[in-house]
Design a protein around this motif. Structure first.
Motif, PDB file in Angstrom:
ATOM      1  N   VAL A 106       4.996   7.885   1.234  1.00  0.00           N
ATOM      2  CA  VAL A 106       5.414   8.748   0.132  1.00  0.00           C
ATOM      3  C   VAL A 106       5.538  10.184   0.635  1.00  0.00           C
ATOM      4  O   VAL A 106       4.558  10.794   1.065  1.00  0.00           O
ATOM      5  N   ASP A 107       6.753  10.702   0.559  1.00  0.00           N
ATOM      6  CA  ASP A 107       7.008  12.085   0.972  1.00  0.00           C
ATOM      7  C   ASP A 107       6.912  12.979  -0.257  1.00  0.00           C
ATOM      8  O   ASP A 107       7.673  12.816  -1.207  1.00  0.00           O
ATOM      9  N   THR A 108       5.992  13.927  -0.247  1.00  0.00           N
ATOM     10  CA  THR A 108       5.831  14.836  -1.388  1.00  0.00           C
ATOM     11  C   THR A 108       6.424  16.210  -1.120  1.00  0.00           C
ATOM     12  O   THR A 108       6.253  17.122  -1.898  1.00  0.00           O
ATOM     13  N   ALA A 109       7.118  16.365  -0.006  1.00  0.00           N
ATOM     14  CA  ALA A 109       7.554  17.713   0.389  1.00  0.00           C
ATOM     15  C   ALA A 109       9.034  17.911   0.169  1.00  0.00           C
ATOM     16  O   ALA A 109       9.856  17.117   0.588  1.00  0.00           O
ATOM     17  N   GLY A 110       9.378  19.007  -0.519  1.00  0.00           N
ATOM     18  CA  GLY A 110      10.746  19.499  -0.554  1.00  0.00           C
ATOM     19  C   GLY A 110      11.781  18.528  -1.075  1.00  0.00           C
ATOM     20  O   GLY A 110      12.902  18.497  -0.591  1.00  0.00           O
ATOM     21  N   PRO A 152       0.839  -1.212   0.000  1.00  0.00           N
ATOM     22  CA  PRO A 152       0.000   0.000   0.000  1.00  0.00           C
ATOM     23  C   PRO A 152       0.867   1.253   0.000  1.00  0.00           C
ATOM     24  O   PRO A 152       1.985   1.253   0.521  1.00  0.00           O
ATOM     25  N   ARG A 153       0.348   2.326  -0.595  1.00  0.00           N
ATOM     26  CA  ARG A 153       1.062   3.595  -0.648  1.00  0.00           C
ATOM     27  C   ARG A 153       0.287   4.649   0.145  1.00  0.00           C
ATOM     28  O   ARG A 153      -0.878   4.919  -0.156  1.00  0.00           O
ATOM     29  N   PHE A 154       0.941   5.217   1.142  1.00  0.00           N
ATOM     30  CA  PHE A 154       0.362   6.292   1.943  1.00  0.00           C
ATOM     31  C   PHE A 154       1.091   7.582   1.568  1.00  0.00           C
ATOM     32  O   PHE A 154       2.295   7.704   1.799  1.00  0.00           O
ATOM     33  N   ALA A 155       0.391   8.541   0.986  1.00  0.00           N
ATOM     34  CA  ALA A 155       1.008   9.792   0.550  1.00  0.00           C
ATOM     35  C   ALA A 155       0.764  10.883   1.591  1.00  0.00           C
ATOM     36  O   ALA A 155      -0.372  11.102   2.019  1.00  0.00           O
ATOM     37  N   VAL A 156       1.832  11.569   1.976  1.00  0.00           N
ATOM     38  CA  VAL A 156       1.733  12.692   2.910  1.00  0.00           C
ATOM     39  C   VAL A 156       1.658  13.964   2.072  1.00  0.00           C
ATOM     40  O   VAL A 156       2.625  14.340   1.408  1.00  0.00           O
ATOM     41  N   VAL A 157       0.500  14.608   2.085  1.00  0.00           N
ATOM     42  CA  VAL A 157       0.264  15.770   1.220  1.00  0.00           C
ATOM     43  C   VAL A 157      -0.222  16.955   2.053  1.00  0.00           C
ATOM     44  O   VAL A 157      -0.615  16.808   3.204  1.00  0.00           O
ATOM     45  N   GLY A 158      -0.216  18.121   1.428  1.00  0.00           N
ATOM     46  CA  GLY A 158      -0.667  19.327   2.111  1.00  0.00           C
ATOM     47  C   GLY A 158       0.084  20.531   1.568  1.00  0.00           C
ATOM     48  O   GLY A 158       0.996  20.395   0.756  1.00  0.00           O
ATOM     49  N   ASP A 191       9.046  13.270  -8.384  1.00  0.00           N
ATOM     50  CA  ASP A 191       9.325  14.185  -7.280  1.00  0.00           C
ATOM     51  C   ASP A 191       8.803  13.685  -5.956  1.00  0.00           C
ATOM     52  O   ASP A 191       8.245  14.417  -5.200  1.00  0.00           O
ATOM     53  N   SER A 192       8.962  12.419  -5.676  1.00  0.00           N
ATOM     54  CA  SER A 192       8.628  11.946  -4.343  1.00  0.00           C
ATOM     55  C   SER A 192       9.583  10.828  -3.968  1.00  0.00           C
ATOM     56  O   SER A 192      10.249  10.249  -4.815  1.00  0.00           O
TER      57      SER A 192
END
Length: 434
Positions: free
Chosen positions: A227-231, A175-181, A211-212
């Protein structure tokens, strides 16, 4: 991940009309999201079986001509950096303008495919007038009329031929858990807090998406990709526009995840950009957990949590069955509760209800509260089944499906949630002819 095509140019040349035509061209399109940051638009389209994401970089103008030029330059530079191909749209009615020349100057330095598109060419006279755009130094051009679609086929043939082949990624069953915001809400800090204390990490895989970063993570006896979508990437040649990159990363991560951990800054509230990211997850039928970070910075009383939660649920109606966890990454408060909740939402999203159980539970409820008569017609629901899809979708078979209105569908959805626990997961209800 699919390719990205950006539409650039000054305002009022017909970019948005062209964008809207493209995203409606195929049935498999994900809804476009408008207003996520200023007036950029995001959507999906495909042509000749090749799928791509589309960005309308939209022109917005406030203040003087200098501000105008600065904003256009920034939009174009952002698009150049992010896109695989660029559609540069100009207007045959106004001819070559100074702003067109400025954009062309930027695009002449680009190594990516650039397609010069002269819009509003709907007759032979205008086709002849389009010749002046050779002066922009971008070579051959395409003539279209975005209002009626004329010429778009030849343009799209050329665009998809120029897009790089997307490597098929090895399928990962985790499973993929994406951290978004939005930026500065604490996404990276949240992930760092988890990774810094947990010893059961398997490996970091950089470049799984453009980009993640995916981190394989094991907790509560449950392994998943975080999944880190930040920076992730620092832009050097591009003026930093954190909201633009935050949204693009969120769009990509949401499309390819199972559960979204939507992090918001408690000091800023559930603002417009956070709401748009939430609705993007809902449209893509993903599981959602809302994490209210920096809760330690809020002056609280015994009602604060309840009141804050009430405001959020009001904004996300009618999809209010979403877990909200109040966390403080700095103080490590409830960060593992957030992951535990995400695991529960994933399990809800993949839950399969036996047909016999569905009918045993739901048919008596329907019998007690049948669909209201419509135009003198009485609807009788005879049978229910869950469809074999990655997310919960249910078909209700009846004699007159066209007469079941949305309020009753919401009634059915609410009862499915109440009886079978689909917290955090969008449900689709379909009425089918028996």
């Amino acid at each position: 991940m699919g390719n990205i095509v950006a539409i650039v140019g000054r305002p009022n040349v017909g970019k948005s009309t062209f964008f809207n035509r493209l995203i409606q061209r195929r049935e498999a399109i994900v809804d476009a999201v408008s207003g996520v940051t200023r007036d950029r638009h995001y959507g999906k389209s495909d042509w000749n079986g090749k799928e791509f994401s589309l960005i309308d970089t939209g022109g917005y103008v406030k203040g003087s001509d200098d501000v105008f030029e600065a904003e256009i330059d920034k939009q174009v530079e952002l698009a150049i950096d992010e896109a695989d191909a660029i559609i540069f749209m100009v207007d045959v009615e106004s001819g070559v303008t100074g702003m067109d020349e400025d954009v062309a100057q930027l695009l002449r330095k680009v190594s990516k495919p650039v397609f010069l598109v002269v819009n509003k060419v709907d007759n032979n006279k205008r086709a002849e007038d389009a010749v002046e755009f050779y002066a922009l130094g971008l070579g051959e051009y395409f003539t279209i009329a975005s209002i009626n679609g004329s010429g778009t086929g030849d343009l799209l043939d050329a665009v998809v031929d120029a897009l790089p082949e997307v490597e098929e990624e090895e399928e990962d069953v985790l499973p993929r858990f994406a951290v978004v915001g939005r930026p500065n809400a604490g996404k990276s800090s949240f992930i760092n807090a988890l990774i810094g204390e947990e010893r059961y990490i398997v490996t970091d895989i950089a470049g799984t998406t453009r980009d993640s970063i995916d981190t394989k993570y094991n907790r509560f006896g449950f392994e998943f990709n975080l999944v880190d979508t930040a920076g992730i990437r620092r832009k050097t040649k591009v003026k930093e526009d954190l909201e633009f990159y935050s949204v693009m990363r969120s769009v990509r991560a949401i499309e390819h995840c199972d559960v979204c951990l939507l992090v918001l800054d408690a000091t800023r509230g559930f603002d417009g950009q956070v709401q748009n990211i939430f609705w993007l997850a809902e449209r893509n039928r993903k599981g959602v957990v809302i994490l209210v970070n920096k809760w330690d910075l809020i002056e609280k009383d015994t009602k604060s949590t309840r009141e804050f939660e009430k405001v959020i649920r009001k904004e996300i109606e009618p999809f209010t069955d979403v877990p909200i966890v109040f966390i403080s990454v700095t103080n490590k408060q409830r960060i593992y509760k957030a992951i535990e909740t995400a695991v529960e939402v994933y399990q809800n999203r993949t839950k399969k209800i036996k047909t016999s159980k569905l009918n045993e539970v739901m048919l008596p409820i329907i019998e007690n509260y049948p669909p209201p008569a419509y135009k003198g017609k009485f609807v009788k629901i005879k049978y229910i089944m869950q469809l074999p899809t990655p997310q919960p979708q249910f078909a209700f078979f009846c004699n007159l499906p066209q007469y079941v209105r949305d309020p009753y569908k919401r009634f059915l959805e609410n009862n499915l949630r109440e009886q079978f626990d689909f917290k955090g997961v969008p449900i689709s209800v379909y009425m089918r002819k028996k």
